[in-house]
Structure formats: C-alpha cells, structure tokens
Design a protein around this motif. Structure first.
Motif, PDB file in Angstrom:
ATOM      1  N   GLY A   1     -47.434 -40.410 -65.551  1.00 44.47           N
ATOM      2  CA  GLY A   1     -46.228 -39.928 -64.974  1.00 44.47           C
ATOM      3  C   GLY A   1     -45.181 -40.886 -65.689  1.00 44.47           C
ATOM      4  O   GLY A   1     -43.903 -40.321 -65.451  1.00 44.47           O
ATOM      5  N   VAL A   2     -45.619 -42.030 -66.239  1.00 44.98           N
ATOM      6  CA  VAL A   2     -45.229 -42.836 -66.941  1.00 44.98           C
ATOM      7  C   VAL A   2     -44.577 -42.400 -68.076  1.00 44.98           C
ATOM      8  O   VAL A   2     -43.276 -42.570 -68.439  1.00 44.98           O
ATOM      9  CB  VAL A   2     -45.133 -44.237 -67.174  1.00 44.98           C
ATOM     10  CG1 VAL A   2     -44.514 -45.509 -67.749  1.00 44.98           C
ATOM     11  CG2 VAL A   2     -45.031 -44.961 -65.449  1.00 44.98           C
TER      12      VAL A   2
ATOM     13  N   VAL B   1     -40.074 -35.902 -53.740  1.00 46.22           N
ATOM     14  CA  VAL B   1     -38.530 -35.630 -55.231  1.00 46.22           C
ATOM     15  C   VAL B   1     -39.256 -34.956 -56.265  1.00 46.22           C
ATOM     16  O   VAL B   1     -38.407 -34.293 -56.908  1.00 46.22           O
ATOM     17  CB  VAL B   1     -38.694 -37.200 -55.758  1.00 46.22           C
ATOM     18  CG1 VAL B   1     -37.960 -36.920 -57.069  1.00 46.22           C
ATOM     19  CG2 VAL B   1     -38.012 -38.303 -54.880  1.00 46.22           C
ATOM     20  N   ALA B   2     -40.580 -35.313 -56.680  1.00 45.07           N
ATOM     21  CA  ALA B   2     -41.585 -34.293 -57.689  1.00 45.07           C
ATOM     22  C   ALA B   2     -41.801 -32.757 -56.700  1.00 45.07           C
ATOM     23  O   ALA B   2     -41.198 -32.107 -57.479  1.00 45.07           O
ATOM     24  CB  ALA B   2     -42.608 -35.016 -58.017  1.00 45.07           C
TER      25      ALA B   2
ATOM     26  N   TYR C   1     -36.499 -38.764 -66.229  1.00 47.75           N
ATOM     27  CA  TYR C   1     -36.557 -40.374 -65.667  1.00 47.75           C
ATOM     28  C   TYR C   1     -36.522 -40.710 -64.555  1.00 47.75           C
ATOM     29  O   TYR C   1     -37.200 -42.208 -64.132  1.00 47.75           O
ATOM     30  CB  TYR C   1     -35.116 -40.471 -66.519  1.00 47.75           C
ATOM     31  CG  TYR C   1     -35.741 -40.031 -68.173  1.00 47.75           C
ATOM     32  CD1 TYR C   1     -36.301 -41.551 -68.664  1.00 47.75           C
ATOM     33  CD2 TYR C   1     -35.001 -39.279 -68.703  1.00 47.75           C
ATOM     34  CE1 TYR C   1     -37.138 -41.327 -70.276  1.00 47.75           C
ATOM     35  CE2 TYR C   1     -35.257 -39.050 -70.480  1.00 47.75           C
ATOM     36  CZ  TYR C   1     -36.800 -39.732 -70.846  1.00 47.75           C
ATOM     37  OH  TYR C   1     -36.450 -39.778 -72.089  1.00 47.75           O
ATOM     38  N   VAL C   2     -36.173 -39.716 -63.461  1.00 49.09           N
ATOM     39  CA  VAL C   2     -36.240 -40.686 -62.350  1.00 49.09           C
ATOM     40  C   VAL C   2     -38.207 -40.386 -62.170  1.00 49.09           C
ATOM     41  O   VAL C   2     -37.974 -41.479 -61.689  1.00 49.09           O
ATOM     42  CB  VAL C   2     -36.143 -39.033 -60.773  1.00 49.09           C
ATOM     43  CG1 VAL C   2     -36.846 -39.856 -59.703  1.00 49.09           C
ATOM     44  CG2 VAL C   2     -34.395 -39.311 -61.156  1.00 49.09           C
ATOM     45  N   ILE C   3     -38.636 -39.414 -62.771  1.00 49.27           N
ATOM     46  CA  ILE C   3     -40.468 -39.731 -62.674  1.00 49.27           C
ATOM     47  C   ILE C   3     -41.388 -40.840 -63.026  1.00 49.27           C
ATOM     48  O   ILE C   3     -41.509 -41.116 -62.205  1.00 49.27           O
ATOM     49  CB  ILE C   3     -41.143 -38.198 -62.906  1.00 49.27           C
ATOM     50  CG1 ILE C   3     -40.214 -36.723 -62.159  1.00 49.27           C
ATOM     51  CG2 ILE C   3     -42.244 -38.410 -63.115  1.00 49.27           C
ATOM     52  CD1 ILE C   3     -40.399 -36.517 -60.690  1.00 49.27           C
TER      53      ILE C   3
ATOM     54  N   ALA D   1     -34.105 -44.565 -58.231  1.00 50.78           N
ATOM     55  CA  ALA D   1     -34.655 -43.830 -59.284  1.00 50.78           C
ATOM     56  C   ALA D   1     -33.564 -43.068 -60.013  1.00 50.78           C
ATOM     57  O   ALA D   1     -33.616 -42.772 -61.258  1.00 50.78           O
ATOM     58  CB  ALA D   1     -35.990 -43.428 -59.220  1.00 50.78           C
ATOM     59  N   PHE D   2     -32.969 -42.149 -59.133  1.00 54.53           N
ATOM     60  CA  PHE D   2     -31.712 -40.958 -60.004  1.00 54.53           C
ATOM     61  C   PHE D   2     -30.686 -41.770 -60.412  1.00 54.53           C
ATOM     62  O   PHE D   2     -30.714 -41.561 -61.726  1.00 54.53           O
ATOM     63  CB  PHE D   2     -31.165 -40.215 -58.806  1.00 54.53           C
ATOM     64  CG  PHE D   2     -31.895 -38.809 -58.304  1.00 54.53           C
ATOM     65  CD1 PHE D   2     -33.117 -39.361 -57.111  1.00 54.53           C
ATOM     66  CD2 PHE D   2     -32.105 -38.427 -59.308  1.00 54.53           C
ATOM     67  CE1 PHE D   2     -33.895 -38.100 -56.652  1.00 54.53           C
ATOM     68  CE2 PHE D   2     -32.528 -37.184 -58.591  1.00 54.53           C
ATOM     69  CZ  PHE D   2     -33.096 -37.093 -57.850  1.00 54.53           C
ATOM     70  N   ALA D   3     -30.280 -43.243 -60.168  1.00 52.39           N
ATOM     71  CA  ALA D   3     -29.398 -44.044 -60.774  1.00 52.39           C
ATOM     72  C   ALA D   3     -29.970 -44.655 -62.382  1.00 52.39           C
ATOM     73  O   ALA D   3     -29.048 -44.019 -63.396  1.00 52.39           O
ATOM     74  CB  ALA D   3     -28.662 -45.572 -60.390  1.00 52.39           C
ATOM     75  N   MET D   4     -31.129 -44.709 -62.473  1.00 55.84           N
ATOM     76  CA  MET D   4     -31.566 -45.018 -63.710  1.00 55.84           C
ATOM     77  C   MET D   4     -31.298 -44.238 -64.440  1.00 55.84           C
ATOM     78  O   MET D   4     -31.743 -44.056 -65.788  1.00 55.84           O
ATOM     79  CB  MET D   4     -33.029 -45.327 -63.242  1.00 55.84           C
ATOM     80  CG  MET D   4     -33.267 -46.374 -62.923  1.00 55.84           C
ATOM     81  SD  MET D   4     -31.829 -47.928 -63.535  1.00 55.84           S
ATOM     82  CE  MET D   4     -30.829 -48.641 -62.514  1.00 55.84           C
ATOM     83  N   GLY D   5     -32.193 -42.345 -63.910  1.00 56.47           N
ATOM     84  CA  GLY D   5     -32.524 -41.446 -64.640  1.00 56.47           C
ATOM     85  C   GLY D   5     -31.065 -40.913 -64.902  1.00 56.47           C
ATOM     86  O   GLY D   5     -30.776 -40.372 -67.359  1.00 56.47           O
TER      87      GLY D   5
END
Ligand code: HEM
Lengths: 658, 188, 175
Positions: free
Chosen positions: A20-21, A110-111, A124-126, A188-192
C-alpha cells in the motif's frame, strides 16, 4: 488459532501495508487506476489480517494461555471475563496492536468510501496511512510483539493492575485511541493534497466528519479518564496535569483549534496554510502522546515501563514532521490566500483569537510538560512542573475562551460595528453581573470562580438569546408549535446549532471546573460509635465491615452521613486488597448532588479501632459530567451537516473519470 | 531547496524538541539527586530498639558512618538486610573502619524488632519518631535509602534502593581518601 | 446585516438594572453571614492545606502532599503544621523542604533563574504572536477598505475561481 498463526498474520499485514505504500505511487506515475484500486484493496485486507492477529490474542486472554508473555504479564485466571478482554490494551504491546487495529479499521473505511471521489488525492492518502501502518507493524513484529510466547508455560498470570480494573478503564483507552488515530485521516488527506498540489478546500470538506469524530472520542476519552481518576485513584481530583494527561490534552487543544479554523477555510477561504500546520501539529502531538506513555522519558504514574520503542517513536515523529513541513513549504505559494479578515471586528477575528488561545494553551502545556527535562539539560537539577503552574497560566486563557464563545456567536461574518456589539452585549453582560451577584450571595468569593461564572453566564445568555430568537422567527414563519419550531431551527442549520449544543457543554464543563476553586477538605479521625463534623455534615462511624467483591477483598468503614440531624445516606469508603498486588487501594464513596460531591476516602484503620477519613466537599463536579450528554448530542447534530461542496455531485462523477 | 526562513525555523524547532527528548533517554526521571550530598549530616539522638542505650550521630565523628533507613514493611529492605549485617561484621566489628546504623521509619517497635531478629541484624537499630523528624531531615522519598557520612560528618553519597557490597566497599575507600586529604581537617 | 438586536426599551432596561442591583445588594448582605470568622485551628488547617498543596508528594510523585495519604506526606503535613504553629512563614517552610528535598519538592518552580523562562514564555509568546497577527489583520482590513467589494479578483466569485483553478490543474496533470 494459535499465537504463532496470529504472528504470521501480523507479518502478512506488514507485507500488504508495504504494498500500500509503494503501489499507489506507481499507479499515479503509470496513470493506471487499477493499481490504485489494488492498493485500496490491500488496505482493506490489512484490516482482515490484523483482526485475525487480534483474535489470536483475545483467544489467548480468554483461554488463560500464559504461554503468551503478554497474557502472562497482564492477566490471571481469576480475572472477570470483561477485564480479560480489556487487558488487551492494558499493557504496552497489546495497546500497540490495538492502535494498529483501529487505524486499520479507519484506513479500510477510507479505502472503501472514497473509491470514486477524491480521486486526485486518494492515492497519497492511502500511501500516508500505509506508512503509519508499516511503522506500527514493524514495531509489532519486532520489539513489541504481543504474541511472543515463552516456555515453560507458567501456571498463573501476574494479573491485571488492579487500578485498571474499573469500567472506565475498559472504555477510556479505546476512546482515546479512536481520537488520537482519528486525526490521522485528516492528516493523510492533507498530505495527499500537498503531494498532488490540489490545494482547494476539498480535503477540508471531505474530512470534516472525520475530524469531528476524532474530536468527539478524544474528548470522551479524556473525560472518562478524569472520571476514572476521580473514582479510582482516591485523591479527590480528576485532572492532575500529569505528563500523560497533558499528552492527550495537547492534540485535543490543537485539534479543537483545527476544527474551528477549517470553518474559516470552508466558508471564507482563509487560513489555508495555517490549517495544514494545525493538522500536522495535531497528528504529531497525538503520536507524541503515545511516545510519552511508552518511552518513560517523563515521570508519570500512567506510563508503561520504559521500553525500546521510545526511540523508534521519536524517530517516526521527527521524520513525519520534517516530511510534512517540507511538503507544506514546497506548496506554500499555492496555498497562500489573499483572503484575510476584512474588518477587525468580525467573526473572522474572533476565530483568529480562538486559535491564538487554543494554541497558546497547547504551547503552555507543552512547555510545562517538557520543562523539567529542559531545566535538567540546562542546569542539571530536577524540578517539578505541576498543577500550580498549569492552573495559573491556563485558567485565564480558558476563561477568555469561554467568554469568546459568546462574543463569536454574536458577531457577524465580514464586519460588525462597535455600536452593534455594545447594544447586543448589554443583556449578556447583565447576565454575567447577575451570576456574580448570585455567587456572592451563595458565599463564593474566590476571584477565579467568579470570573468563570461571569464568563459562563455571559456565554449562556448569548446562546440562549441567539437560539430563542431563531426559534421565534421560525415559529412565525411557518406557524409551527414551539417544539417543532425548535427542531426545525436546529435541523436547518445543523452546524450552527450542533455547535451551540457543544458550546453549552463547554459552559457546563467550565462551571464544574470552577468548583475546584472553592472545594473544602477535612481530615477526621473518628472512634467507633462517635460523630465528627465536616462543614455542614455530621459523620457517624458505625464500625468496620469486611466483604468480597469480584476478586478483591474489601475492608470498609460504615459511615452514616447526617445534615441537620437528618440521615442522608450510609456511605462505605473502603480499602481493597487484590490477590496480585501488595498495596491496598482506596475505594472512595461519593454522594453526588448538584451543589457538590461529598467525597469520602478511608485513609487508615487505626489500632485503637478508630478510622481516619479524608473528606472532600467538591462543588459542582456533577456539572462537568454534563459534558458527556451535551458533547454527544452536539456532535450528533453537527455531524449531520454537509458542507456545500459535498452536497453537490462530485465533479469527478460528472466528468466520469474511469 | 527551500529558502524560506520560516521553514528553517520550523525545522530547527523540530530538531530542538527531538534533541530534548533524546536527552531524556539518558536520564532517569524518577531519580532525584539529594541536595544534602556534600553538606554536614543533620545530627540526631536515638534510643536503641532493644533498649540498650542511645546514640548521637555527631559523637561518631572520626569514623565514617553508613546510615540506613529501612522499615519492616519494605520489601527491598529484606534484600539488603544480609549485606548490611555483613558490612557491620566485616568493617565495623572486625576492622573498626565504619559504623553501621539502621533507622526504621513509619514503623512500630514490635514489628521493627521482629524484622531485625528475623534477619539477624546485630548493628545499632533505632526507630524514628512518629512525626518522622529524622526521615524528614534527610529528605527521604522512600525506603530503603542509605547515606554514607564521612569521618568529618559530611554526607558523601546517597543511595536510593538497596545497597550492594561493591557500593559499600567503594564508598569506604573513597571516604578513606577524603580523610587522607588535609582539607578535611575542619571536620572534627 | 441580518442580526437583529436585543436592545430593550429604556424603561425595561432600567428594570433589568434595578433587578441586578438588588441581586448584588443581596449578595453584599449575605456575604458577611457566609464568611463567619473561622475558628483558630480552622484557619490554621486552611493554611496547612494551602502550603501542602504546593509540595509534591515524595512517594507518589504525581500529586501533592495535600492529596496524598502516603506516610511521608502525612509526616510532611505534620511538620508544616508544627512550623506554622511556631510562627514560621510560608517561605521559610518551603525553604526548609527545598533544603532537604531539592527544588523538586515545589510543584511549580520559583519565578527566578530558569524558572523565569517557564513563567514568562507562554505570556510573551502569546502576546508576540497575537500582536503580529493583529497587526497583519489590521493592515489587511485597512487595505480592504480602500478597495471595492471583491476588487482583488475582478468579477469572478470565489467558488467559481476555485473551480477554474481546479479544472486547470486537472487539465495540466491529465488525471
Ligand atoms: C473550549 C472551547 C470550545 C470547544 C470545545 C468548542 C468546540 C466546538 C465544536 C466541537 C464545534 C463543532 C464543529 C463543527 O461543527 O464542525 C464547534 C463549533 C463552533 N465553534 Fe466552538 N468550541 C470552543 C470554543 C469556541 C470559541 C472560543 C469560538 C469563537 C471563536 C467558537 C466558535 C465556534 C463556531 C462559530 C462554531 C460553528 C457553529 C456556530 O456557527 O455556532 N468556539 N465548537
């Protein structure tokens, strides 16, 4: 399922998280959506694997398999089933697995939920979520394996810490975890969004419910922790500013700041950079919390034993922050918004002040928490930073926040005028004066308490007037009955009135906290059959009593409580002995009323047959617990609200991207 | 490369916090150094537990003293009981280089005596008063705690938790060196 | 502005103030009754609690001497009471314990030396950041007054501009 099979599942989970990474990135580079879908599937599979591993651990607990080291350390065969299951998170290794399970559940959700929406950022959230999984799973398969076994198999376990054998301890850690971990999703959404350079408000809008959810559980977790401390630790308070408590409080503070400042982004397109900063800091602080609990770096009663995972956590936090801030600064030009408050007297300004205060308190708590370490590094001597410091600095800031809720509710977006404010402040200020007068009449003279009551009355008046006005308008508009008008009002603006209920909760909690300013305390030694007085109460000591409760042996003092000669209640403060622990524990007896708690702890049974009691008259504690229903209701209402862009059909769907 | 000074500011802040916590790994938060080390030991006079006479700490000057605080309810005190008794026989009775004193705190005479008998303690044992006068004077956090007082009446070291044979030997040597150096003269 | 006002007509306002004044007066009357001069030892006990609340329990560490039932805490409490009876001041009592336990025993550091950093930094930081934010907001609000509504982005509304930006980026990235 055996522990070994459980361990194999953990390793498998590590493998799918690594998938997943890397794979979503590949999918983006190759422009192959199927790869991204496969990573989403891997994320869901991860949940299945870690659930299987957890099932193995639960099975070991329930089946008293002391061959599993973690079970041996944290359970015993005489433990009630309820606590055997909750012992899962009673120790370090298990709690780490629990953390991973919760994160896996959220990641899988989320997925599953965002298969068609948020397509630009979701890869990128994933990735971000799976990076956290890889970190946790690496720890779980190496240093911190809860499924590690030992030979020979001991006959009996060492038992669960008796302090943890309390219902609140069953719910409190999972709730805190839901809170801590919940903030990973907006992070995670912010990073995505940063990675993709998609810097509109989508991530804020998408994650609003996640944020509220995380906030709710973090709040409940802390309040339950307070309740546990109050009832189980027996020192008479619910908050000790212990490093571990502070560790939970800091992300709560920055998270609450975030919750408010994203409203500015959503509604006014402001604070885009700041929101990124806040979510990065909140996420880091929630990991820092686990670090503080697990590293033994700071002196805390709650901390697990010192362990090797401390440095690993520290490195992880450092890397996460450096990467996140680097991404942020790479994109900062795209984020800087030209929108600022147009007028100093506006709701926007009140939000800025709100954030300043929340972050200011968070900074104070952080400084105070690490200061002993800092002082030792500078000067080489130990010193303490506890309640007297935190209360002195944080209380005024907190009271300012309380009053600010009222100000903010009154004031309009974009601009307001002094004249308008002054006119509308008259009645709330009158309410504050009345509250002060009333408190004085009741004999409360402490300045801090009066300040809280004044601010609480001010805000409560504003909230009441604001709501009544809206209901009246609605009633006249639609010719509704009162209850229906009220319901309609709330449902037509769920965010506003959900927020209102939440703020009512804040008002109640503050009133409860203010009670600390004028609590009373008595230490009494009473011979058998005699009476002693504590304030307006008389205590008749009837004698000692021994009895068994679950696996504990209790020794209680039977106290009849009188006021003005009238018997109110028979209280049984006790000391309990658990088979697995040498020291007796205090079991307090509490008589709760709206005015105050009568809190009775048995200090000692003396050789001459008398009993020594510690009596606390803690005013208004019940008011603080009103936060439980109000926060629940408020979040329940507010979470219904859908920000505008969520209500529109997603653009992606319109464009039909395959 | 990011040029913004804000970025480097943020990075330095992260670095500072990480460094601080990393430093935290090197120190034990539970261990609090006593401010009494290097200071003259507070004087006291106590009655022996078995009723055979009293002792005043300052009367012992000229010989190093091992002052041990213990209690019958203390688990770690059992572990060190034999070591203390051995030190008493070896360094005190046989070599006359050290006085071993045990002061029980928050205890009753009966329980303390029973404990002493059970572990065969023959050195000077006493009981602190109910107000904890001696214990408070020595800033105790718990038991066992052991103070090493040199011949000049100065506290040289404080041990938190059970003592070890090596510790007693090392301290004895160190305190002997102190005596040899002339600056200690004022100590008598 | 869609906010109404809750201002009341003058006579009603006056009535409100009179009621408030009465309540305050009632408070003033009740206070002396509520705070009967405490008995001597009651006052002493209050001082004992105040001081022991500022000392850290040596055994349990997380809480104050006042809140702790541990043996040492009880003995420290006794010592504080005895010293108060001898007429010693709070500072003298604290100094007594600091000499024996180190500054660690105080639950908040003294406001001097390194301790000063702790006590001053939060206030200074909040004031500095608040001042800076306030200044930026003030300047921006000034600028806002000079310009016509929505001047900076011409005719396009916010939502529309966002959508255009998003579509452009989607176009660029081909996703
Ligand atoms: C301890 C203090 C506070 C807590 C725990 C708190 C908590 C919350 C929560 C959980 C929400 C719901 C958020 C949502 O619906 O997305 C909310 C809404 C809101 N909060 Fe607060 N808040 C606090 C103080 C403040 C202050 C000081 C202000 C003033 C600037 C403020 C202004 C608002 C506003 C405007 C809303 C949206 C609802 C509305 O329009 O009334 N809050 N608050």
């Amino acid at each position: 399922m055996t522990p070994t099979i459980g361990y194999i599942f953990l390793t498998a989970a590590l493998a799918v998280s690594l998938y997943g990474v890397f794979v979503p990135h590949l999918g983006v580079v190759r422009n192959n959506w199927n790869l991204i879908r496969s990573a989403q599937f891997a994320t869901i599979l991860n949940l299945v694997f870690v659930l299987a591993a957890s099932a193995a651990l639960v099975q070991a607990f329930v089946g008293d398999d002391f061959g599993v080291v973690f079970v041996w350390e944290n359970s015993s065969s005489d433990l009630p089933l309820f606590y055997k299951v909750s012992a899962f998170w009673g120790g370090m290794d298990g709690s780490l697995l629990f953390w991973e399970v919760v994160l896996a559940g959220m990641s899988a959700l989320v997925a599953y939920l965002y298969q068609r929406t948020n397509r630009e950022v979701i890869p990128y959230v994933i990735v971000t979520l799976n990076i956290i999984h890889v970190f946790l799973l690496l720890l779980l398969v190496t240093y911190s394996n809860p499924l590690a076994t030992q030979l020979p198999v001991p006959l009996e376990g060492r038992g669960l810490n008796p302090l943890l054998q309390h219902p609140a301890m069953v719910y409190h850690p999972p709730m805190l975890y839901l809170g801590y971990i919940g903030f990973s999703i907006p992070f995670a959404f912010a990073m995505g969004s940063l990675v993709r350079g998609k810097l509109d408000n989508e991530w804020v809008v998408t994650t609003r419910r996640w944020t509220l959810f995380a906030w709710y559980f973090l709040t409940m977790g802390q309040m339950l922790g307070g309740q546990w401390a109050y009832e189980e630790l027996g020192w008479g308070g619910y908050w000790a500013w212990d490093p571990v408590e502070n560790a939970a409080f800091m992300p709560w503070l920055t998270g609450t700041a975030f919750l408010h400042s994203v409203m500015l982004q959503e509604k006014r397109n402001m604070m885009k950079v700041w929101n990124m900063v806040l979510i990065i800091v909140t996420f880091s602080l929630s990991i820092l919390g686990t670090f503080i609990v697990r590293s033994g770096v700071l002196n805390s009663v709650h901390a697990f034993a010192q362990s090797e995972v401390g440095p690993a956590f520290l490195i992880f936090i450092a890397l996460a922050m450096v990467v996140a801030f680097t991404l942020l600064f790479k994109r900062i030009k795209l984020l800087e918004s030209r929108h600022t408050a147009e007028n100093l007297i506006s709701k926007e300004s009140s939000f800025l002040l709100n954030n300043l205060l929340f972050v200011g308190i968070a900074f104070t708590v952080f400084l105070g928490t690490v200061f002993p370490l800092l002082a030792e590094a500078i000067r080489g001597t130990k010193l303490s930073v506890q309640g007297p410091f935190f209360n002195t600095i944080a209380a005024p800031l907190g009271i300012a926040l309380l009053a600010l809720i009222g100000v903010c509710t009154l004031i309009a977006w974009r601009h307001s005028s002094w004249r308008f404010l002054v006119r509308n402040f008259r009645i709330p200020l009158g309410g504050a004066l009345v509250a002060v007068g009333f408190s004085f009449a009741m004999g409360v003279t402490h300045g801090g308490a009066l300040a809280v009551f004044a601010a609480a009355a001010f805000t409560a008046t504003v909230l009441t007037l604001d709501f009544s006005k809206a209901v009246i308008v609605r009633k006249h508009q639609g010719d509704y009955a009162w209850p229906e008008a009220a319901l309609q009002t709330v449902m037509r603006n769920q965010q506003r009135y959900g927020g209102m209920v939440l703020h009512w909760g804040v008002v109640f909690v503050f009133i409860g906290l203010a009670g600390n300013y004028f609590s009373r305390e008595y230490n009494l030694t009473i011979p058998q059959g005699r009476t002693a007085t504590a304030g307006e109460y008389q205590l008749l000591f009837k004698g000692f009593k021994s009895y068994q409760e679950n696996n504990a042996q209790l020794r209680a003092a039977e106290i009849e409580l009188y006021r003005d000669g009238e018997l109110l209640e028979t209280l049984l403060p006790a000391q309990s002995k658990y088979p697995t622990s040498a020291e007796p524990l205090t079991e307090v007896a509490i008589r709760r009323t709206i005015a105050h708690d009568f809190y009775l702890a048995m200090a000692s049974e003396n050789e001459d047959g008398s009993v020594t009691l510690r009596v606390l008259i803690n005013p208004l504690v019940v008011w603080a617990w009103m936060g439980f229903p109000l926060f629940t209701l408020g979040v329940g209402i507010a979470i219904l609200y859908k920000p505008k862009s969520l209500r529109e059909p997603a653009l992606e769907r319109q464009y039909g991207v395959a | 490369m990011i040029r913004s000074w804000k970025f480097w500011g943020v990075l330095s802040a992260i670095g500072a916090v990480v460094a601080l916590f990393a430093y935290g790994f090197t120190v034990d938060p539970k261990l609090v150094p006593s401010p009494l080390v290097g200071k003259p030991a507070a004087d006291f006079t106590v009655q022996q537990l078995n009723g055979e006479g009293a002792l005043t700490l300052s009367d012992l000057q000229g010989t190093p003293v091992l002052l041990n605080f213990w209690a019958s309810w203390c688990v770690a005190c059992r572990d060190e009981a034999a070591i203390l008794q051995e030190a008493h026989l070896l360094y005190d009775v046989a070599q006359n280089r050290l006085r071993v004193i045990g002061v029980a705190i928050q205890d009753t005479p009966e329980k303390a005596l029973a404990f002493a008998e059970r572990f065969g303690k023959t050195y000077f044992l006493a009981l602190d008063d109910e107000a904890g006068t001696i214990g408070l004077d020595y800033g105790l956090y718990g038991v066992p705690e052991t103070f090493f007082i040199d011949a000049g009446g100065r506290i040289q070291y404080k041990q938190v938790g059970a003592v070890t044979r090596e510790l007693i030997r090392t301290m004895l040597d160190e305190m002997a060196d102190e005596m040899a150096s002339p600056k200690q003269e004022k100590g008598s | 502005m869609n906010h109404g006002s809750w201002a009341l007509s003058t006579p009603r306002l006056r009535a409100v103030f009179i009621i408030m004044a009465l309540v305050l007066l009632a408070g003033a009357v009740f206070v002396p009754a509520a705070s009967v001069p405490a008995a001597d030892d009651e006052a002493l006990e209050r001082r004992v609690l105040e001081i022991t609340d500022q000392l850290r329990c040596p055994t349990c560490q997380a809480i104050s001497v006042k809140d702790s039932a541990a043996g040492f805490s009880r003995q420290i409490t006794g010592k504080v009471r005895a010293m108060l009876k001898e007429g010693q001041s709070e500072d003298e009592i604290k100094a007594f314990f600091v000499a024996r336990y180190g500054e660690w025993i105080l639950r908040a550091p003294k406001k001097q030396g390194v301790g000063l950093i702790l006590w001053l930094l939060p206030g200074l930081a909040i004031a500095a950041v608040g001042g800076w934010v306030g200044y930026v907001a003030f300047r921006a609000s000034r600028r806002g007054e000079d310009e016509p509504e929505g001047g900076r982005h011409g005719e396009i509304g916010e939502a529309e501009r966002d959508r255009i930006e998003r579509d452009l980026r989607r176009f660029e990235e081909g996703f």
